[in-house]
Design a protein around this motif. Structure first.
Motif, PDB file in Angstrom:
ATOM      1  N   ARG A   1     -36.224 -24.823   0.155  1.00  0.00           N
ATOM      2  CA  ARG A   1     -36.591 -25.812   1.162  1.00  0.00           C
ATOM      3  C   ARG A   1     -37.409 -25.125   2.262  1.00  0.00           C
ATOM      4  NH1 ARG A   1     -31.851 -28.622   4.430  1.00  0.00           N
ATOM      5  NH2 ARG A   1     -31.814 -26.523   5.328  1.00  0.00           N
ATOM      6  N   VAL A   2     -38.506 -25.743   2.639  1.00  0.00           N
ATOM      7  CA  VAL A   2     -39.345 -25.187   3.705  1.00  0.00           C
ATOM      8  C   VAL A   2     -39.472 -26.213   4.823  1.00  0.00           C
ATOM      9  CG1 VAL A   2     -40.650 -23.722   2.131  1.00  0.00           C
ATOM     10  CG2 VAL A   2     -41.482 -26.031   2.626  1.00  0.00           C
TER      11      VAL A   2
ATOM     12  N   LEU B   1     -46.444 -15.306   6.690  1.00  0.00           N
ATOM     13  CA  LEU B   1     -45.820 -16.446   7.359  1.00  0.00           C
ATOM     14  C   LEU B   1     -45.621 -16.196   8.851  1.00  0.00           C
ATOM     15  CD1 LEU B   1     -43.175 -17.619   4.738  1.00  0.00           C
ATOM     16  CD2 LEU B   1     -45.340 -18.694   5.339  1.00  0.00           C
TER      17      LEU B   1
ATOM     18  N   GLY C   1     -48.054 -18.931   8.846  1.00  0.00           N
ATOM     19  CA  GLY C   1     -46.966 -19.887   8.673  1.00  0.00           C
ATOM     20  C   GLY C   1     -46.280 -20.262   9.968  1.00  0.00           C
TER      21      GLY C   1
END
Length: 208
Positions: free
Chosen positions: A180-181, A54, A58
């Motif tokens: 939650r992203v 990430l 990400g």
């Protein structure tokens, strides 16, 4: 649901190593590099075509928790070595002494260099699809890529997949949770000083 039975087949063993690391994020890079620098034979398997997890793919560019609330650095080792390498090639922004923001593309380069220089064998574009378990111990993993299904034997397996895939495949108990992203983005050509001045002058609009 209809099912199909696949015929059994022999899988080629493409590696026999001391340590197999599943996943290519920051923690995985450190685990693989640290072991390789002691002389261990290490293979790192990553499903994407780059390392960093990430922190690169990400776009989680802010290196959180590097310093404590008193401004003291909490990390060293391979992680800090990567930050110093990034700084040397202009890949590290430091708006404050204790705030580090990385260039995701340059971090990919630095991660490759650190692993390869240490002697880590990289297998990118490869998924760990099953664990090889003998008498309750993980002895390796089965990989899947465009080359098909292949096996790697290992004395130690480090599950750094983020989701605990290898542990689950090996039969370990687990719980499912949701998280939650957000959606990150990189924006260039911004006059940061002008933006901060606007934030101060128009706080009600800046929070909207």
């Amino acid at each position: 649901m209809r099912t199909i039975i696949e015929p059994s087949k022999e899988l080629p063993v493409v590696g026999e190593v001391d340590e197999l690391v599943a996943g290519g994020g920051p923690a995985r890079i450190a685990a693989a590099t640290a072991a390789a620098r002691t002389g261990a034979r290490v293979m790192l398997v990553e499903r994407y075509g780059y390392l960093g997890g990430l922190a690169t793919g990400g776009l989680v560019l802010y290196m959180d928790s590097t310093f404590d609330k008193n401004g003291r650095r909490c990390f060293g080792g391979v992680y800090w070595e990567a930050m110093e390498r990034l700084r040397a090639i202009g890949g590290l922004a430091e708006p404050r002494p204790t705030s580090l923001h990385v260039d995701s593309e340059l971090l990919k380069v630095v991660a490759d260099e650190i692993c390869l220089e240490s002697g880590v064998t990289l297998r990118l574009h490869s998924w760990v699809v099953d664990a090889l378990v003998e008498e309750g111990r993980v002895k390796g993993a089965i990989l899947e890529s465009k080359s098909g299904r292949q096996a790697v034997l290992a004395k130690v397996c480090v599950d750094a997949t983020g989701d605990g895939d290898v542990a689950a495949q090996a039969g370990a108990a687990y719980e499912l949770h949701t998280m939650r992203v957000g959606l990150n983005a990189k924006i260039g050509g911004v006059d940061v000083n002008a933006f901060r001045g606007w934030q101060e002058d128009s706080p009600e609009h800046a929070k909207a």
